[in-house]
Write a protein that holds these residues in place. Structure first.
Motif, PDB file in Angstrom:
ATOM      1  N   ILE A 274       0.859  -1.146  -0.155  1.00 53.77           N
ATOM      2  CA  ILE A 274      -0.107   0.068  -0.020  1.00 53.77           C
ATOM      3  C   ILE A 274       0.861   1.149   0.125  1.00 53.77           C
ATOM      4  O   ILE A 274       1.988   1.240   0.400  1.00 53.77           O
ATOM      5  CB  ILE A 274      -0.799   0.175   1.180  1.00 53.77           C
ATOM      6  CG1 ILE A 274      -2.048   0.820   0.951  1.00 53.77           C
ATOM      7  CG2 ILE A 274      -0.256   0.411   2.692  1.00 53.77           C
ATOM      8  CD1 ILE A 274      -3.233   0.814   1.927  1.00 53.77           C
ATOM      9  N   ALA A 275       0.286   2.407  -0.444  1.00 56.09           N
ATOM     10  CA  ALA A 275       1.098   3.474  -0.443  1.00 56.09           C
ATOM     11  C   ALA A 275       0.656   4.321   0.694  1.00 56.09           C
ATOM     12  O   ALA A 275      -0.574   4.513   0.736  1.00 56.09           O
ATOM     13  CB  ALA A 275       0.901   4.355  -1.462  1.00 56.09           C
ATOM     14  N   TYR A 276       1.248   5.009   1.565  1.00 62.74           N
ATOM     15  CA  TYR A 276       1.003   5.844   2.584  1.00 62.74           C
ATOM     16  C   TYR A 276       2.090   6.779   3.138  1.00 62.74           C
ATOM     17  O   TYR A 276       3.389   6.124   2.914  1.00 62.74           O
ATOM     18  CB  TYR A 276       0.769   5.015   3.799  1.00 62.74           C
ATOM     19  CG  TYR A 276       0.320   5.855   5.488  1.00 62.74           C
ATOM     20  CD1 TYR A 276      -0.393   6.665   5.056  1.00 62.74           C
ATOM     21  CD2 TYR A 276       1.320   5.635   6.385  1.00 62.74           C
ATOM     22  CE1 TYR A 276      -0.883   7.370   6.482  1.00 62.74           C
ATOM     23  CE2 TYR A 276       1.065   6.386   7.517  1.00 62.74           C
ATOM     24  CZ  TYR A 276      -0.155   7.118   7.633  1.00 62.74           C
ATOM     25  OH  TYR A 276      -0.160   7.905   8.783  1.00 62.74           O
ATOM     26  N   ALA A 277       1.846   7.902   3.322  1.00 60.11           N
ATOM     27  CA  ALA A 277       3.046   8.717   3.719  1.00 60.11           C
ATOM     28  C   ALA A 277       4.072   9.113   2.934  1.00 60.11           C
ATOM     29  O   ALA A 277       5.256   8.960   3.325  1.00 60.11           O
ATOM     30  CB  ALA A 277       3.275   8.764   5.292  1.00 60.11           C
ATOM     31  N   ASN A 278       3.746   8.810   1.599  1.00 60.81           N
ATOM     32  CA  ASN A 278       4.864   8.980   0.473  1.00 60.81           C
ATOM     33  C   ASN A 278       5.698   7.902   0.495  1.00 60.81           C
ATOM     34  O   ASN A 278       6.904   7.977  -0.009  1.00 60.81           O
ATOM     35  CB  ASN A 278       5.466  10.400   0.595  1.00 60.81           C
ATOM     36  CG  ASN A 278       5.899  10.968  -0.545  1.00 60.81           C
ATOM     37  OD1 ASN A 278       5.096  10.930  -1.869  1.00 60.81           O
ATOM     38  ND2 ASN A 278       6.783  11.743  -0.715  1.00 60.81           N
ATOM     39  N   ARG A 279       5.463   6.704   1.065  1.00 59.60           N
ATOM     40  CA  ARG A 279       6.209   5.492   1.167  1.00 59.60           C
ATOM     41  C   ARG A 279       5.249   4.195   0.636  1.00 59.60           C
ATOM     42  O   ARG A 279       4.046   4.144   0.684  1.00 59.60           O
ATOM     43  CB  ARG A 279       6.857   5.370   2.437  1.00 59.60           C
ATOM     44  CG  ARG A 279       7.495   6.668   3.029  1.00 59.60           C
ATOM     45  CD  ARG A 279       7.531   6.514   4.418  1.00 59.60           C
ATOM     46  NE  ARG A 279       8.230   7.488   5.343  1.00 59.60           N
ATOM     47  CZ  ARG A 279       9.364   7.654   5.704  1.00 59.60           C
ATOM     48  NH1 ARG A 279      10.200   6.728   5.767  1.00 59.60           N
ATOM     49  NH2 ARG A 279       9.875   8.751   6.277  1.00 59.60           N
ATOM     50  N   PHE A 280       6.187   3.248   0.300  1.00 64.09           N
ATOM     51  CA  PHE A 280       5.595   1.937   0.010  1.00 64.09           C
ATOM     52  C   PHE A 280       5.732   0.965   1.307  1.00 64.09           C
ATOM     53  O   PHE A 280       6.686   1.175   1.989  1.00 64.09           O
ATOM     54  CB  PHE A 280       6.379   1.176  -1.001  1.00 64.09           C
ATOM     55  CG  PHE A 280       5.843   1.849  -2.667  1.00 64.09           C
ATOM     56  CD1 PHE A 280       4.975   2.269  -2.836  1.00 64.09           C
ATOM     57  CD2 PHE A 280       6.971   1.490  -3.483  1.00 64.09           C
ATOM     58  CE1 PHE A 280       4.499   2.541  -4.083  1.00 64.09           C
ATOM     59  CE2 PHE A 280       6.748   1.986  -4.758  1.00 64.09           C
ATOM     60  CZ  PHE A 280       5.548   2.371  -5.347  1.00 64.09           C
ATOM     61  N   SER A 345       5.683  11.027   8.984  1.00 61.11           N
ATOM     62  CA  SER A 345       7.149  10.826   8.798  1.00 61.11           C
ATOM     63  C   SER A 345       7.715   9.994  10.090  1.00 61.11           C
ATOM     64  O   SER A 345       6.969   9.449  10.804  1.00 61.11           O
ATOM     65  CB  SER A 345       7.783  12.310   9.195  1.00 61.11           C
ATOM     66  OG  SER A 345       7.755  12.632  10.544  1.00 61.11           O
ATOM     67  N   GLU A 346       9.051   9.509   9.562  1.00 62.33           N
ATOM     68  CA  GLU A 346       9.444   8.498  10.643  1.00 62.33           C
ATOM     69  C   GLU A 346       9.990   8.929  11.933  1.00 62.33           C
ATOM     70  O   GLU A 346       9.483   8.024  12.863  1.00 62.33           O
ATOM     71  CB  GLU A 346      10.833   8.128   9.991  1.00 62.33           C
ATOM     72  CG  GLU A 346      11.688   6.655  10.452  1.00 62.33           C
ATOM     73  CD  GLU A 346      12.814   6.336   9.557  1.00 62.33           C
ATOM     74  OE1 GLU A 346      13.524   5.385   9.975  1.00 62.33           O
ATOM     75  OE2 GLU A 346      12.776   6.748   8.672  1.00 62.33           O
ATOM     76  N   GLU A 347       9.804  10.166  12.102  1.00 62.69           N
ATOM     77  CA  GLU A 347       9.913  10.641  13.514  1.00 62.69           C
ATOM     78  C   GLU A 347       8.622  10.597  14.311  1.00 62.69           C
ATOM     79  O   GLU A 347       8.549  10.690  15.468  1.00 62.69           O
ATOM     80  CB  GLU A 347      10.468  12.162  13.424  1.00 62.69           C
ATOM     81  CG  GLU A 347      11.972  12.175  12.932  1.00 62.69           C
ATOM     82  CD  GLU A 347      12.340  11.999  11.430  1.00 62.69           C
ATOM     83  OE1 GLU A 347      13.306  11.469  10.965  1.00 62.69           O
ATOM     84  OE2 GLU A 347      11.104  12.253  10.779  1.00 62.69           O
ATOM     85  N   THR A 348       7.452  10.699  13.445  1.00 61.70           N
ATOM     86  CA  THR A 348       6.168  10.795  14.136  1.00 61.70           C
ATOM     87  C   THR A 348       5.547   9.496  14.046  1.00 61.70           C
ATOM     88  O   THR A 348       4.207   9.528  14.550  1.00 61.70           O
ATOM     89  CB  THR A 348       5.354  12.015  13.550  1.00 61.70           C
ATOM     90  OG1 THR A 348       5.331  12.003  12.087  1.00 61.70           O
ATOM     91  CG2 THR A 348       6.157  13.347  13.709  1.00 61.70           C
TER      92      THR A 348
END
Length: 463
Positions: A274-280, A345-348
């Motif tokens: 799936i695509a989420y938060a501009n990532r696969f 984002s990875e931080e959140t």
């Protein structure tokens, strides 16, 4: 809208665990209308069906920008078709109503343990059918492996006369000079002392199980650092080259290597993406991996890591996201919960449970619309919103489907749902193989009903 259902299945047994059963998925039903007299969904007049060689293991779409102002965006229908031991990704030509194969790369391989799923970011599409692959253009591109392996062994180092003095260690990577993809580093050499020497690299691997790789990049620490600090690029050499003479001064080492494990390939047994938060995001068992964020390059969406993974208390059976819901939903089997990933984002990013007693065994039963997500849950058809489960959703429909779910069949059970944009409702489909004679029943009268052939308008038996 009431939906007709099978009225009677007796004396049958299920031969495959429904958690492991492949799922059939249809993303659009714009061309189908409900026939309330026949209790069925039938094609509109003029609809087309295609004879298919082999078995279809997934249907998806690829959206591509068009150069025409009249048709700004074109949507291609794709399918994963398996014939014998050969997998093919086909695209539909809308004009001729024919399917044609898209070229598969040499390192691309698909499986048949689950249905293939698709996810797209910009003009890059992830195809998860066992080993994940990617596509950038269905009209002229090819399908290649998503991500790739690092070299499996450390390089061999020797020394000869040169100008380097100090201590250092090194590694190397595979590199595609066309796309910019680079693997994670190889295992490291041992710490090596040099005194007025050059470093002689050898035993460098010459093949990589990924299309397009044509180079290797060599990295080591600066000799003056005595083996401390970052590793920097010494050279970029052809993939076929097995040796290199390194007499490069520390002052010329400025490009740092990728972090160990940061450019790993995604898991090779994955069927959910799936695509989420501009990532696969790619699921494998109870683990959910996510790529680096998209930076405009296809390479960033191919980089996974053991440091970028969430783990859940059971096998992941489905993924769902709609912007109005605002979170990535992660489904586990019935009773193990619907979990979620929040943040952008990875931080959140944060992981938590949304509904502890819910879940699904059928990934293709999941459909989304605005802030609503429908799926086959603990009590049959279920809809949830950000506020929780919709408790008053079609209780009579649940009872009808629950009766089906508690019976036994002699082959796989397939359940799917989809939001129909014209009818503005979720449509559910339920099928199972029955060796006994069974009839389709009208949901209102409970009387026997037959399917209607859309061309001849004559009744036909259900098979």
């Amino acid at each position: 809208m009431r939906i007709a259902y099978y009225s009677d299945f007796l004396g049958l047994s299920r031969t495959k665990n429904i958690v492991d059963a492949p799922q059939v998925t249809f993303q659009k039903l714009d061309n189908l209308i409900p026939n309330r007299v026949k209790g069925a969904l039938v094609p509109r007049p003029g609809s087309t069906t295609w004879s298919t060689t082999g078995t279809v293991y997934g249907i998806g779409t690829f959206s591509k920008e068009s150069a025409s102002y009249l048709v700004p965006n074109v949507e291609y229908v794709l399918r994963h078709r398996r014939n014998g031991g050969t997998s093919t990704i086909d695209k539909l030509d809308w004009g001729t109503s024919t399917w044609s194969a898209i070229t598969l790369g040499a390192s691309t391989s698909f499986g048949i343990s689950g249905i293939t799923t698709f996810a797209q970011i910009d003009q890059i599409q992830c195809i998860c059918g066992g080993r994940p692959a990617y596509l950038t253009d269905p009209t002229s591109g090819s399908i290649n492996r998503l991500g790739g392996p690092a070299p499996s062994t450390a390089p061999t180092w020797g020394t000869s006369a040169g100008s380097l003095t100090g201590q250092t260690y090194g590694c190397y990577t595979f590199y595609d000079s066309t796309t910019g993809w680079e693997s994670s580093p190889s295992p490291l050499t041992s710490l090596t002392a040099v005194s007025s020497n050059q470093i002689d690299w050898s035993a460098l691997e010459t093949t990589c199980d990924k299309e397009g790789v044509n180079k290797k990049r060599l990295y080591r620490t600066q000799v003056a650092s005595e083996g401390e600090g970052l590793m920097y690029r010494v050279a970029e050499i052809n993939l076929a080259t097995t040796t290199y003479s390194d007499n490069v001064d520390d002052s010329l080492l400025t490009s740092a290597s990728p972090t160990l494990g940061d450019h790993d390939a995604p898991p090779t047994s994955a069927y959910l993406c799936i695509a989420y938060a501009n990532r696969f995001w790619i699921a494998d068992g109870n683990e959910l991996y996510y790529s680096l964020p998209y930076d405009g390059s296809v390479s960033s969406l191919q980089y996974f890591s053991q440091e970028r993974v969430f783990r859940f208390p059971g096998r992941i059976t489905g993924l769902a996201y709609t912007p109005d819901f605002g979170r990535l939903l992660v489904f586990l089997p019935v009773g193990k919960g619907v979990h979620y990933i929040g943040g952008r984002s990875e931080e959140t990013f944060e992981q938590d449970i949304f509904k502890a007693t819910e879940g699904t065994n059928f990934p293709s039963s999941i459909a989304t619309h605005e802030e609503m997500v429908s799926y086959w849950g603990a009590n049959g058809p279920t809809i949830i919103t950000p506020g929780g489960v919709v408790t008053d959703f079609a209780e009579d429909l649940k009872e009808q489907f629950r009766d089906l779910a508690t019976k036994e069949y002699n082959s796989e059970v397939f359940i799917w749902s989809v939001w129909h944009p014209v009818l503005e409702c979720f449509i559910w489909g339920f099928s199972a193989t029955d060796s006994a004679t069974s009839q389709w029943a009208d949901a209102v009268t409970d009387s026997e009903a037959l399917w209607q052939d859309p061309s001849t308008l004559t009744d036909v038996e259900w098979q």
